[in-house]
Enzyme design. Structure first.
Site, PDB file in Angstrom:
ATOM      1  N   LYS A  59       2.998  11.307  -3.382  1.00 24.51           N
ATOM      2  CA  LYS A  59       1.977  10.612  -4.171  1.00 24.51           C
ATOM      3  C   LYS A  59       1.041  11.605  -4.871  1.00 24.51           C
ATOM      4  O   LYS A  59       0.544  11.334  -5.958  1.00 24.51           O
ATOM      5  CB  LYS A  59       1.189   9.700  -3.239  1.00 24.51           C
ATOM      6  CG  LYS A  59       0.153   8.848  -3.913  1.00 24.51           C
ATOM      7  CD  LYS A  59      -0.405   7.879  -2.905  1.00 24.51           C
ATOM      8  CE  LYS A  59      -1.631   7.167  -3.400  1.00 24.51           C
ATOM      9  NZ  LYS A  59      -2.160   6.253  -2.376  1.00 24.51           N
ATOM     10  N   ASP A 105       0.889  -1.165   0.000  1.00 23.00           N
ATOM     11  CA  ASP A 105       0.000   0.000   0.000  1.00 23.00           C
ATOM     12  C   ASP A 105       0.921   1.206   0.000  1.00 23.00           C
ATOM     13  O   ASP A 105       1.571   1.500   1.000  1.00 23.00           O
ATOM     14  CB  ASP A 105      -0.881  -0.027   1.262  1.00 23.00           C
ATOM     15  CG  ASP A 105      -1.610   1.308   1.479  1.00 23.00           C
ATOM     16  OD1 ASP A 105      -1.672   2.119   0.532  1.00 23.00           O
ATOM     17  OD2 ASP A 105      -2.117   1.529   2.603  1.00 23.00           O
ATOM     18  N   ASP A 116     -13.437   5.771   2.288  1.00 22.19           N
ATOM     19  CA  ASP A 116     -12.041   5.927   2.703  1.00 22.19           C
ATOM     20  C   ASP A 116     -11.734   7.389   2.978  1.00 22.19           C
ATOM     21  O   ASP A 116     -11.618   8.194   2.054  1.00 22.19           O
ATOM     22  CB  ASP A 116     -11.142   5.366   1.583  1.00 22.19           C
ATOM     23  CG  ASP A 116      -9.654   5.421   1.946  1.00 22.19           C
ATOM     24  OD1 ASP A 116      -9.306   6.028   2.975  1.00 22.19           O
ATOM     25  OD2 ASP A 116      -8.853   4.854   1.187  1.00 22.19           O
TER      26      ASP A 116
END
Ligand code: AMP
Length: 602
Positions: free
Chosen positions: A68, A9, A186
């Site tokens: 990211k 992840d 999420d």
């Protein structure tokens, strides 16, 4: 151990690596025993540090966080970064660190190398293959950039998995029926994602996804800080002034926020926050929830849009799976409960679920993950062979276990005093095309054809152990109990697939074979009975009827010889019809064989 495949992840704030070991997904901890690695890298003179080691470095301008967010994004389109950015080759961007420029791919490469190292340290062997998760909304360039980072870290990226898919895998397919839908909610530190997934043939498919890449726990920290400032009579900018350690205030706000997930109130304390003044304010959970109105409204709107996109207005999802650190906030859980019209599922560790799902996906590819789906239902039908070599299904495929099913059988021949019970598994109509799990002989009291009564019961327990109980109901005698260990459910996915495919492929010919066999058995029975009846009563029959019967009998014999199922079935029906009158006049005993009580012969 065969060459491992790891699941990674690669998160915005934290990353983790896992693997399936002994059938279970686990996360691998680093030397400090930590399973979550902060997704940060520190570029020092001639050294690069990652994770906690990077956070411990003090020198300014060298720490890259949340890279990211800039993955695969063109210069100028990149969201705010932690360091100044410059234009890099091919229209991309790079962070300007005190040590030089580094691209987001390079940062990710460094993070992935560290995760690979942790895995190799724990597994004590080289790791070369991985599965990496990416947000569902990542476009092709962002996915490519992630893959490239993995390859530069020395990993063959077998698959990129959408984060909600990973979360759904962690939640477990075993809890879901085929074709059921789940929502994955999420809410992390800086991003919010909602996806609706559908489980189809053992695979999750993302039906719709939505979110906000600038909404997360950080915003809620700001809500807390603003509340405190207002209570203290400070205007927002007062906390932005020179000399105020804003980072410290934000960290305290975050601590208070987390405490408010457990407690109804918490105290915000920042002694000498600007060098001289101190802050101490009590914050109530309800105040925080009130202050989050705009964030909650955004979340609600996004959830509703995603439900509409998935064509699910009104229809319910099977589960609303909560992941991401901020999903711990009770008000967020309530909101998810309202939009998904059910209690939110908080069974997963909010920070680890995606990595666990990545590990499961890696295990599926490596062949080390045992399909739980197959444990909860029977992967293939279970039954016994009956007269004529047919498969008689007692427990159909996909029956939930544990289960227990019984059926009565009778003898096929006069004077028969035992029968062989063959326990079969498979989807084919003919016994010989299925798998034999076991066979045994069952003695019973000798009886004329169709008169014995034998009960067979198949029961399958939670562990997949099949027990066959056979009992001579009429004759008494001890029960025969046979246990067949594990074979009933412990079937590889490939074998199940092949069996099901073959059953579809041969469906037509199999069905014909079954129809023919059933018609043949009926024909043989009928021909025998007609012969007896004609011999006894034939003389009393009207000539017309007699001719009819003889012709019908001939047709049956011809059809039997021709071996054609439908022709035989039709001929048997005709013979049955024209002998109705004859049958009615027969004494019961003479036709006993015709009336075997509707029981299957074995
Ligand atoms: P993630 O990006 O999924 O690791 O989530 C990190 C976010 O979760 C941060 O904003 C944390 O402050 C937040 N978080 C962690 N624990 C809690 C908690 N108990 N209550 C509220 N938010 C939390």
């Amino acid at each position: 151990m065969a060459e491992p495949v790891i699941g990674i992840d690669l998160g915005t704030t934290y990353s983790a690596v896992g693997i399936v070991e002994a059938g279970f997904p686990i996360l691998l901890a680093d030397e400090e025993g930590e399973r979550l690695m902060p997704s940060v890298a520190w570029f020092g003179p001639g050294v690069v540090k990652v994770g906690r080691a990077a956070l411990r470095e003090m020198a300014e301008g060298r720490l890259v966080r949340s890279a990211k967010r800039q993955m695969g994004v063109r210069f100028g389109e990149a969201p705010g970064a932690c360091l100044p950015v410059v234009r890099a080759s091919e229209g991309g961007m790079a962070f300007r660190t005190a040590e030089g420029e580094v691209t987001p791919v390079e940062v990710s490469r460094v993070l992935l190398s560290e995760l690979k190292r942790i895995a190799e340290f724990r597994l004590e062997q080289e790791v070369r293959r991985a599965v990496i998760t990416v947000p569902a909304y990542f476009n092709n360039a962002q996915r490519e950039a992630t893959k490239q980072a993995g390859e530069e870290a020395g990993l063959e990226v077998l698959r990129l998995v959408a984060e909600p898919t990973a979360a759904a895998l962690a939640y477990g397919m075993d809890k879901l029926a085929e074709r059921s839908r789940v929502a994955v909610f999420d809410l992390g530190g800086g991003t919010f994602d909602v996806s609706i997934l559908e489980l189809r043939e053992g695979v999750f498919e993302v039906l719709a996804t939505g979110g906000d890449t600038r909404l997360g726990g950080d915003d809620i920290d700001s809500v807390v800080l603003n509340l405190v400032a207002r209570k203290a009579g400070l205007e927002g900018p007062a906390l932005e002034m020179e000399g105020v350690d804003r980072d410290r205030l934000v960290r305290e706000a975050e601590r208070v926020k987390c405490e408010l997930s457990r407690e109804e109130s918490a105290i915000f304390r920042a002694p000498f926050y600007d060098g001289s003044r101190s802050l101490e304010e009590q914050v109530e959970r309800v105040e925080l929830e009130g202050g989050m109105a705009s964030e909650l409204a955004t979340m609600r709107r996004i959830c509703q849009e995603v439900l509409v996109d998935a064509g699910m207005e009104g229809a319910g999802v099977e589960a609303g799976v909560m992941v991401g650190g901020s999903s711990r906030l009770p008000v967020v859980q309530r909101l998810a409960g309202e939009v998904f019209k059910q209690e939110p599922d908080c069974s997963q560790h909010p920070d680890e679920a995606v990595a666990i799902g990545a590990a499961i996906q890696a295990g599926i590819l490596a062949g080390t993950w045992r399909e739980v789906l197959l444990l909860d239902v029977t992967p293939l039908s279970l039954g016994v062979e009956t007269l004529g070599g047919l498969m008689n299904v007692l427990i159909p495929r996909n029956t939930t276990i544990p289960c227990k099913v019984g059926e009565m059988f009778t003898n096929a021949r006069d004077g028969q005093d035992s029968m062989q019970v063959r326990v079969l598994q498979g989807e084919r109509e003919l016994a010989r095309d299925n798998w034999e799990l076991g066979k045994f002989d069952l003695p019973f009291r000798s009886a004329p054809r169709g008169k014995a009564r034998v009960g067979l019961q198949l029961s399958l327990d939670e562990d997949g152990i099949l027990e066959v109980l056979a009992r001579d109901v009429e004759g008494g005698g001890p029960d025969v109990i046979v246990k067949i260990e594990s074979a009933a459910v412990d079937v590889s996915e490939d074998a199940v697939e092949q069996m099901v495919e073959e059953s579809v492929e041969h469906a037509l010919e199999d069905m014909k074979a079954r129809v023919f066999t059933e018609a043949r058995l009926k024909a043989e029975e009928l021909l025998g009975a007609v012969e007896v009846a004609l011999a006894q009563l034939g003389a009393g029959l009207a000539g017309e009827n007699r001719e009819e019967i003889v012709a019908a009998r001939l047709a049956v014999e011809e059809a039997l010889a021709a071996g054609e199922a439908n022709q035989l079935k039709g001929a048997v029906e005709t013979l049955d019809k024209v002998t109705e009158g004859l049958a009615a006049r027969m004494v019961e005993e003479a036709l006993g064989a015709l009336q075997s009580g509707g029981q299957t012969q074995i």
